[in-house]
Design a protein around this motif. Structure first.
Motif, mmCIF file in Angstrom:
data_model
loop_
_atom_site.group_PDB
_atom_site.id
_atom_site.type_symbol
_atom_site.label_atom_id
_atom_site.label_comp_id
_atom_site.label_asym_id
_atom_site.label_seq_id
_atom_site.Cartn_x
_atom_site.Cartn_y
_atom_site.Cartn_z
ATOM 1 N N VAL A 287 0.838 -1.197 0.000
ATOM 2 C CA VAL A 287 0.000 0.000 0.000
ATOM 3 C C VAL A 287 0.877 1.252 0.000
ATOM 4 N N THR A 288 0.259 2.411 0.248
ATOM 5 C CA THR A 288 0.998 3.662 0.071
ATOM 6 C C THR A 288 1.978 3.968 1.196
ATOM 7 N N GLY A 289 1.615 3.690 2.424
ATOM 8 C CA GLY A 289 2.472 4.012 3.548
ATOM 9 C C GLY A 289 1.915 3.385 4.808
ATOM 10 N N ALA A 290 2.490 3.744 5.961
ATOM 11 C CA ALA A 290 2.086 3.118 7.216
ATOM 12 C C ALA A 290 0.633 3.440 7.569
ATOM 13 N N THR A 291 0.146 4.631 7.220
ATOM 14 C CA THR A 291 -1.242 4.978 7.530
ATOM 15 C C THR A 291 -2.196 4.006 6.846
ATOM 16 N N VAL A 292 -1.998 3.785 5.548
ATOM 17 C CA VAL A 292 -2.894 2.894 4.814
ATOM 18 C C VAL A 292 -2.601 1.434 5.147
ATOM 19 N N ALA A 293 -1.390 1.121 5.548
ATOM 20 C CA ALA A 293 -1.106 -0.237 6.015
ATOM 21 C C ALA A 293 -1.918 -0.522 7.275
ATOM 22 N N ASN A 294 -1.945 0.431 8.207
ATOM 23 C CA ASN A 294 -2.795 0.276 9.391
ATOM 24 C C ASN A 294 -4.260 0.159 8.992
ATOM 25 N N PHE A 295 -4.697 1.042 8.101
ATOM 26 C CA PHE A 295 -6.089 1.038 7.649
ATOM 27 C C PHE A 295 -6.459 -0.317 7.045
ATOM 28 N N THR A 296 -5.609 -0.850 6.198
ATOM 29 C CA THR A 296 -5.896 -2.099 5.499
ATOM 30 C C THR A 296 -5.995 -3.267 6.465
ATOM 31 N N ALA A 297 -5.005 -3.377 7.351
ATOM 32 C CA ALA A 297 -5.019 -4.479 8.320
ATOM 33 C C ALA A 297 -6.189 -4.347 9.284
ATOM 34 N N LEU A 298 -6.492 -3.118 9.697
ATOM 35 C CA LEU A 298 -7.586 -2.920 10.648
ATOM 36 C C LEU A 298 -8.951 -3.103 9.996
ATOM 37 N N ALA A 299 -9.044 -2.900 8.677
ATOM 38 C CA ALA A 299 -10.289 -3.223 7.977
ATOM 39 C C ALA A 299 -10.567 -4.719 8.070
ATOM 40 N N LEU B 145 -8.297 4.334 12.320
ATOM 41 C CA LEU B 145 -9.489 3.871 13.043
ATOM 42 C C LEU B 145 -10.677 4.783 12.759
ATOM 43 N N GLY B 146 -10.408 6.083 12.671
ATOM 44 C CA GLY B 146 -11.491 7.017 12.352
ATOM 45 C C GLY B 146 -12.051 6.777 10.964
ATOM 46 N N MET B 147 -11.196 6.542 9.984
ATOM 47 C CA MET B 147 -11.654 6.304 8.622
ATOM 48 C C MET B 147 -12.460 5.015 8.516
ATOM 49 N N LEU B 148 -12.189 4.075 9.413
ATOM 50 C CA LEU B 148 -12.902 2.795 9.399
ATOM 51 C C LEU B 148 -14.240 2.847 10.138
ATOM 52 N N GLY B 149 -14.597 4.040 10.614
ATOM 53 C CA GLY B 149 -15.866 4.172 11.317
ATOM 54 C C GLY B 149 -15.820 3.696 12.751
ATOM 55 N N LEU B 150 -14.611 3.514 13.296
ATOM 56 C CA LEU B 150 -14.477 3.028 14.671
ATOM 57 C C LEU B 150 -14.282 4.162 15.668
ATOM 58 N N GLY B 151 -14.239 5.382 15.164
ATOM 59 C CA GLY B 151 -14.181 6.548 16.045
ATOM 60 C C GLY B 151 -12.795 6.792 16.607
ATOM 61 N N ARG B 152 -12.618 8.014 17.075
ATOM 62 C CA ARG B 152 -11.362 8.374 17.740
ATOM 63 C C ARG B 152 -11.574 8.666 19.219
ATOM 64 N N SER B 153 -12.718 9.242 19.543
ATOM 65 C CA SER B 153 -12.967 9.620 20.938
ATOM 66 C C SER B 153 -13.528 8.468 21.762
#
Length: 449
Positions: free
Chosen positions: A132-144, A185-193
């Motif tokens: 993927v593009t970088g660590a942000t999207v790597a986290n996003f992909t695995a967490l999806a 996590l926020g992009m995945l709809g899991l929230g930040r707060s």
């Protein structure tokens, strides 16, 4: 075309050869000249050679020398020459690396790179790998994959039904979780707060005895390499607890995951292999060009279920791995090319030597700065040094002076409530002489600030 590409190669080589002697921070005059870019879109077609010349004339002087040997900011390495060359060749090939059938060469190359990565990082061999593009999207992909898998266990199909009305997921992170993890996590709809935050110790490590009671679908996010201190969460202690409770364990290892490749450093990440997914960035410590994040997921079916795509016009026949089934994008460049080139050139021994050298150089920075009377705030276990030059105001003055001096560049951070400078040693190009020269400049600038 040949003349244009020859010209581009000569300009790039000239720039790379100049890096050891350039001021690391872009000169103010060069930054001011960027105002010349603010022009209307041309009406007439331009000569390609003139366009390239203008690009070089305006942008090259205004670059930060991030690819050079004395850039110590943002935990990023430079790019090994073989990976720059491979990147140029990949751009010329211009392959859309989504399907194995139309692009068999680069698809096979990514298969090999994936296998080598799992081997050198000592991760489960059955794991799926997404480039993927970088660590942000790597986290996003695995967490999806994690999100969908933990809900599937209780009968909810995210791929079909989305998150509307879905059972809540308990997401547990450390207080020192990196902002890009929280963004994912926020992009995945899991929230930040709504995240459950676990207190950390003075090195940024999650306190195992402060873990919450896991209940229902749970994702636990751990860290390999704190972005300031370089510290690792206690995987051997925490992972068995989480696995017993049925939680999905994800590791953000943007740069720290590479410690797994080095026998002398691997004990820092003992137990990390018990996790379910991992994220890293090859630009950081494999020293390849940007756009080189990597997501690893133990359950290959979970990653495919979260990422796969089908359409009538896509050539999905055949038995080979289709890269688009493991990443968010359909159309994308063949990111595995530079990773393959770096691993093929370095080999296991070269990778170990490069990482160990950077860690030794970080320790040398700490020794020099401490001997000069400055306070080192972290245990230098990896490639990170966090230093104070007095109170917060004095530290900011020193950092500003160091950056303006141009000998080297390190960034400001706030660590455990204190303003400090963070030195990240991650580049293949950094020599011991560069460290001594940079330490001299830091000490001199701090004294005069």
């Amino acid at each position: 075309m040949k003349l244009l590409l020859d010209d581009a190669a000569k300009r790039a080589i000239r720039y790379l050869e100049s890096l050891p002697d350039l001021p690391v921070q872009a000169p103010p005059a060069a930054v001011e000249r960027l105002a010349l870019l603010d022009e209307p879109l041309p009406v007439a077609t331009s000569d390609p050679a003139a366009v390239l010349a203008r690009l070089d004339e305006l942008i090259t002087p205004a670059t930060m020398a991030m690819a050079g040997p004395r850039f110590f900011g943002f935990v990023i390495g430079g790019s090994l020459p073989v990976t720059v060359a491979a990147n140029w060749l990949a751009a010329a090939w211009d392959q859309n690396a989504s399907m194995a059938s139309p692009t068999p060469g680069v698809a096979r190359l990514e298969e090999v790179a994936a296998r080598w990565l799992l081997d050198v990082l000592a991760l489960p061999a059955e794991s799926a790998v997404g480039f993927v593009t970088g660590a942000t999207v790597a986290n996003f992909t695995a967490l999806a994959a994690a999100r969908n898998a933990v809900l599937k266990r209780i009968g909810w199909a995210v791929e079909a039904d989305g998150l509307f009305g879905a059972p809540p997921i308990q997401v547990v992170v450390g207080d020192e979780g990196h902002p890009t993890l929280l963004k994912s996590l926020g992009m995945l709809g899991l929230g930040r707060s709504r995240l459950v935050r676990v207190p950390v110790d003075r090195q940024g490590r999650m306190r195992a005895h402060r873990l919450p009671k896991f209940s229902g679908p749970t994702i636990l996010c751990l860290q390999a390499g704190n972005v300031n201190s370089g510290a690792f969460d206690s995987f051997a202690e925490i992972c068995p607890i989480a696995r017993e409770a049925g939680a999905w364990i994800h590791v953000d290892g943007a740069f720290g995951l590479w410690a797994r490749a080095v026998p002398s450093l691997a004990p820092l990440a003992r137990g990390l292999e018990l996790a379910d997914s991992w994220a890293t960035d090859a630009h950081k410590w494999l020293n390849v060009p940007y756009d080189s994040g990597i997501a690893f997921v133990r359950d290959a079916d979970a990653l495919r279920a979260a990422m796969s795509i089908t359409a009538e016009y896509l050539p999905t026949t055949g038995t080979r791995r289709n890269p688009c089934d493991y990443t968010p994008e359909l159309s994308r460049r063949a990111r595995g090319i530079e990773i393959w080139a770096a691993l093929r050139q370095l080999g296991r021994e070269g990778l170990v030597e490069m990482i160990e050298r950077n860690c030794r150089q970080a320790r040398r920075f700490a020794e020099r700065l401490a001997a000069a009377g400055h306070e080192i705030l972290n245990e230098v276990v990896l490639n990170q040094v966090v230093v104070k030059f007095g109170d917060d105001a004095a530290t900011r003055r020193a950092i500003d002076a160091i950056q303006k001096d141009g000998t080297c560049w390190a960034g400001v951070t706030v660590w455990q409530g204190s303003t400090a400078m963070r030195i990240s040693v991650s580049s293949w190009a950094t020599t011991d002489e560069d460290v001594e020269r940079s330490a001299d400049a830091m000490i001199r600038c701090a004294r005069l600030a």
